[in-house]
Motif scaffolding. Structure first.
Motif, PDB file in Angstrom:
ATOM      1  N   THR A  95       0.820  -1.220   0.000  1.00 17.37           N
ATOM      2  CA  THR A  95       0.000   0.000   0.000  1.00 17.37           C
ATOM      3  C   THR A  95       0.850   1.264   0.000  1.00 17.37           C
ATOM      4  OG1 THR A  95      -0.236   0.194   2.422  1.00 17.37           O
ATOM      5  CG2 THR A  95      -1.820  -1.226   1.257  1.00 17.37           C
ATOM      6  N   LEU A  96       2.162   1.113   0.165  1.00 14.89           N
ATOM      7  CA  LEU A  96       3.071   2.266   0.151  1.00 14.89           C
ATOM      8  C   LEU A  96       3.332   2.724  -1.276  1.00 14.89           C
ATOM      9  CD1 LEU A  96       5.482   0.925   2.818  1.00 14.89           C
ATOM     10  CD2 LEU A  96       4.480   3.215   2.923  1.00 14.89           C
ATOM     11  N   ASP A  97       3.435   4.027  -1.459  1.00 14.07           N
ATOM     12  CA  ASP A  97       3.822   4.580  -2.757  1.00 14.07           C
ATOM     13  C   ASP A  97       5.318   4.343  -2.962  1.00 14.07           C
ATOM     14  OD1 ASP A  97       1.225   5.571  -3.135  1.00 14.07           O
ATOM     15  OD2 ASP A  97       1.715   7.452  -2.119  1.00 14.07           O
ATOM     16  N   ALA A  98       5.701   4.095  -4.195  1.00 10.93           N
ATOM     17  CA  ALA A  98       7.119   3.888  -4.525  1.00 10.93           C
ATOM     18  C   ALA A  98       7.827   5.230  -4.615  1.00 10.93           C
ATOM     19  CB  ALA A  98       7.218   3.140  -5.857  1.00 10.93           C
ATOM     20  N   PRO A  99       9.099   5.286  -4.370  1.00  7.62           N
ATOM     21  CA  PRO A  99       9.940   4.196  -3.883  1.00  7.62           C
ATOM     22  C   PRO A  99       9.876   4.117  -2.361  1.00  7.62           C
ATOM     23  CG  PRO A  99      11.303   6.110  -4.322  1.00  7.62           C
ATOM     24  CD  PRO A  99       9.876   6.491  -4.676  1.00  7.62           C
ATOM     25  N   ASP A 100       9.911   2.911  -1.845  1.00  3.65           N
ATOM     26  CA  ASP A 100       9.868   2.758  -0.394  1.00  3.65           C
ATOM     27  C   ASP A 100      11.136   2.113   0.162  1.00  3.65           C
ATOM     28  OD1 ASP A 100       9.603  -0.053  -0.788  1.00  3.65           O
ATOM     29  OD2 ASP A 100       7.437   0.163  -0.917  1.00  3.65           O
ATOM     30  N   GLY A 101      11.935   1.483  -0.686  1.00  2.00           N
ATOM     31  CA  GLY A 101      13.212   0.906  -0.264  1.00  2.00           C
ATOM     32  C   GLY A 101      13.090  -0.322   0.613  1.00  2.00           C
ATOM     33  N   LEU A 102      11.910  -0.917   0.712  1.00  4.28           N
ATOM     34  CA  LEU A 102      11.725  -2.062   1.598  1.00  4.28           C
ATOM     35  C   LEU A 102      12.350  -3.339   1.035  1.00  4.28           C
ATOM     36  CD1 LEU A 102       8.007  -1.622   2.720  1.00  4.28           C
ATOM     37  CD2 LEU A 102      10.064  -1.282   4.097  1.00  4.28           C
ATOM     38  N   THR A 103      12.765  -4.178   1.952  1.00  2.00           N
ATOM     39  CA  THR A 103      13.195  -5.535   1.643  1.00  2.00           C
ATOM     40  C   THR A 103      12.449  -6.459   2.596  1.00  2.00           C
ATOM     41  OG1 THR A 103      15.033  -5.395   3.195  1.00  2.00           O
ATOM     42  CG2 THR A 103      15.500  -4.835   0.892  1.00  2.00           C
ATOM     43  N   THR A 104      12.405  -7.747   2.273  1.00  2.00           N
ATOM     44  CA  THR A 104      11.768  -8.720   3.157  1.00  2.00           C
ATOM     45  C   THR A 104      12.809  -9.284   4.101  1.00  2.00           C
ATOM     46  OG1 THR A 104      10.114  -9.268   1.491  1.00  2.00           O
ATOM     47  CG2 THR A 104      10.450 -10.878   3.251  1.00  2.00           C
ATOM     48  N   ALA A 105      12.578  -9.107   5.396  1.00  2.00           N
ATOM     49  CA  ALA A 105      13.524  -9.572   6.409  1.00  2.00           C
ATOM     50  C   ALA A 105      13.286 -11.020   6.805  1.00  2.00           C
ATOM     51  CB  ALA A 105      13.445  -8.692   7.650  1.00  2.00           C
ATOM     52  N   ARG A 106      12.003 -11.417   6.871  1.00  2.00           N
ATOM     53  CA  ARG A 106      11.696 -12.785   7.292  1.00  2.00           C
ATOM     54  C   ARG A 106      10.268 -13.169   6.912  1.00  2.00           C
ATOM     55  NH1 ARG A 106      12.096  -9.785  11.735  1.00  2.00           N
ATOM     56  NH2 ARG A 106      10.321  -9.563  13.114  1.00  2.00           N
ATOM     57  N   HIS A 107      10.044 -14.461   6.941  1.00  2.00           N
ATOM     58  CA  HIS A 107       8.728 -15.055   6.721  1.00  2.00           C
ATOM     59  C   HIS A 107       8.299 -15.669   8.041  1.00  2.00           C
ATOM     60  CE1 HIS A 107       8.696 -14.827   2.286  1.00  2.00           C
ATOM     61  NE2 HIS A 107      10.014 -14.881   2.430  1.00  2.00           N
ATOM     62  N   ILE A 108       7.043 -15.437   8.435  1.00  2.00           N
ATOM     63  CA  ILE A 108       6.545 -16.007   9.686  1.00  2.00           C
ATOM     64  C   ILE A 108       5.326 -16.890   9.417  1.00  2.00           C
ATOM     65  CG2 ILE A 108       7.498 -14.144  11.104  1.00  2.00           C
ATOM     66  CD1 ILE A 108       4.662 -12.948  11.286  1.00  2.00           C
ATOM     67  N   HIS A 109       5.072 -17.786  10.350  1.00  2.00           N
ATOM     68  CA  HIS A 109       3.964 -18.751  10.264  1.00  2.00           C
ATOM     69  C   HIS A 109       4.058 -19.572   8.973  1.00  2.00           C
ATOM     70  CE1 HIS A 109       2.285 -17.000  13.852  1.00  2.00           C
ATOM     71  NE2 HIS A 109       2.314 -15.813  13.285  1.00  2.00           N
ATOM     72  N   VAL A 110       5.275 -19.965   8.640  1.00  2.00           N
ATOM     73  CA  VAL A 110       5.496 -20.687   7.387  1.00  2.00           C
ATOM     74  C   VAL A 110       4.854 -22.075   7.383  1.00  2.00           C
ATOM     75  CG1 VAL A 110       7.560 -19.378   6.775  1.00  2.00           C
ATOM     76  CG2 VAL A 110       7.793 -21.500   8.066  1.00  2.00           C
ATOM     77  N   SER A 111       4.653 -22.677   8.542  1.00  3.96           N
ATOM     78  CA  SER A 111       4.011 -23.996   8.581  1.00  3.96           C
ATOM     79  C   SER A 111       2.530 -23.901   8.210  1.00  3.96           C
ATOM     80  CB  SER A 111       4.179 -24.644   9.953  1.00  3.96           C
ATOM     81  OG  SER A 111       3.555 -23.852  10.946  1.00  3.96           O
ATOM     82  N   ASP A 112       1.988 -22.698   8.188  1.00  2.00           N
ATOM     83  CA  ASP A 112       0.578 -22.470   7.859  1.00  2.00           C
ATOM     84  C   ASP A 112       0.394 -22.000   6.411  1.00  2.00           C
ATOM     85  OD1 ASP A 112      -2.093 -22.531   8.606  1.00  2.00           O
ATOM     86  OD2 ASP A 112      -2.084 -20.490   9.388  1.00  2.00           O
ATOM     87  N   LYS A 113       1.478 -21.947   5.641  1.00  2.00           N
ATOM     88  CA  LYS A 113       1.390 -21.426   4.268  1.00  2.00           C
ATOM     89  C   LYS A 113       0.510 -22.309   3.399  1.00  2.00           C
ATOM     90  CE  LYS A 113       4.971 -23.210   1.276  1.00  2.00           C
ATOM     91  NZ  LYS A 113       4.000 -23.635   0.327  1.00  2.00           N
ATOM     92  N   ALA A 114      -0.016 -21.721   2.338  1.00  2.00           N
ATOM     93  CA  ALA A 114      -0.829 -22.469   1.378  1.00  2.00           C
ATOM     94  C   ALA A 114       0.064 -23.376   0.535  1.00  2.00           C
ATOM     95  CB  ALA A 114      -1.590 -21.498   0.485  1.00  2.00           C
ATOM     96  N   CYS A 115      -0.536 -24.376  -0.087  1.00  2.00           N
ATOM     97  CA  CYS A 115       0.243 -25.358  -0.841  1.00  2.00           C
ATOM     98  C   CYS A 115       0.576 -24.910  -2.265  1.00  2.00           C
ATOM     99  CB  CYS A 115      -0.507 -26.690  -0.892  1.00  2.00           C
ATOM    100  SG  CYS A 115      -2.125 -26.580  -1.669  1.00  2.00           S
ATOM    101  N   TYR A 116      -0.019 -23.857  -2.765  1.00  3.40           N
ATOM    102  CA  TYR A 116       0.153 -23.476  -4.174  1.00  3.40           C
ATOM    103  C   TYR A 116       1.390 -22.631  -4.458  1.00  3.40           C
ATOM    104  CZ  TYR A 116      -1.741 -18.899  -2.928  1.00  3.40           C
ATOM    105  OH  TYR A 116      -1.934 -17.675  -2.352  1.00  3.40           O
ATOM    106  N   TYR A 117       2.185 -22.294  -3.458  1.00  5.14           N
ATOM    107  CA  TYR A 117       3.386 -21.493  -3.703  1.00  5.14           C
ATOM    108  C   TYR A 117       4.531 -21.953  -2.819  1.00  5.14           C
ATOM    109  CZ  TYR A 117       2.196 -18.898   0.594  1.00  5.14           C
ATOM    110  OH  TYR A 117       1.902 -18.552   1.893  1.00  5.14           O
ATOM    111  N   GLU A 118       5.729 -21.572  -3.210  1.00  2.00           N
ATOM    112  CA  GLU A 118       6.934 -21.838  -2.433  1.00  2.00           C
ATOM    113  C   GLU A 118       7.484 -20.513  -1.928  1.00  2.00           C
ATOM    114  OE1 GLU A 118       7.988 -24.846  -1.590  1.00  2.00           O
ATOM    115  OE2 GLU A 118       6.297 -25.645  -2.741  1.00  2.00           O
ATOM    116  N   ILE A 119       8.169 -20.544  -0.812  1.00  2.00           N
ATOM    117  CA  ILE A 119       8.792 -19.351  -0.249  1.00  2.00           C
ATOM    118  C   ILE A 119      10.205 -19.251  -0.823  1.00  2.00           C
ATOM    119  CG2 ILE A 119       9.572 -18.207   1.844  1.00  2.00           C
ATOM    120  CD1 ILE A 119       7.322 -19.734   3.314  1.00  2.00           C
ATOM    121  N   GLU A 120      10.537 -18.068  -1.344  1.00  2.00           N
ATOM    122  CA  GLU A 120      11.848 -17.885  -1.955  1.00  2.00           C
ATOM    123  C   GLU A 120      12.957 -18.035  -0.932  1.00  2.00           C
ATOM    124  OE1 GLU A 120      11.019 -13.706  -0.444  1.00  2.00           O
ATOM    125  OE2 GLU A 120       9.789 -15.280  -1.307  1.00  2.00           O
TER     126      GLU A 120
END
Length: 127
Positions: A95-120
């Motif tokens: 929802t942030l306007d670009a540029p925001d400079g964000l990166t992904t630091a971590r993934h949480i609740h990964v055991s609850d993820k859906a089956c249709y995708y993989e986490i990079e």
């Protein structure tokens, strides 16, 4: 001090954030997936640094006994999440306007993820 802006899809909710943004955290829990249609990635800021510049469409939904989610009642965009008593608001990274400079630091609740995708590979993963 750096200022960031953002909004929902229709513009009925707009906001500004003063100061640095925490790296994004991607949550794979079933609530976040149901609210957004996929996993939800968010930065987080102290409430005092978040200013709503337009909130005509803002609605809050109590999604658990300790937290609520802010969304636009007009276009349905998921914008915010906050836990009672923390004084912090998570802001949907998309929802942030670009540029925001964000990166992904971590993934949480990964055991609850859906089956249709993989986490990079790369960021930390936490159950």
């Amino acid at each position: 001090m750096t200022k960031y802006t953002g909004s929902c899809l229709c513009g009925a909710v707009t906001y500004e954030v003063e100061g640095p943004l925490r790296p994004s955290v991607a949550c794979h829990c079933s609530q976040c997936r149901r609210t957004s249609g996929h996993y939800w990635s968010a930065t987080q800021v102290p409430d005092a640094r978040l200013t709503l510049t337009r909130d005509d469409g803002l609605r809050w939904f109590r999604s658990s006994g300790t937290a609520e989610r802010g969304f636009c009642g007009t276009c349905g965009a998921s914008l915010f999440w906050r836990k009672d008593g923390e004084g912090m608001t998570s802001i949907g990274s998309g929802t942030l306007d670009a540029p925001d400079g964000l990166t992904t630091a971590r993934h949480i609740h990964v055991s609850d993820k859906a089956c249709y995708y993989e986490i990079e590979p790369g960021p930390d993963r936490i159950d």
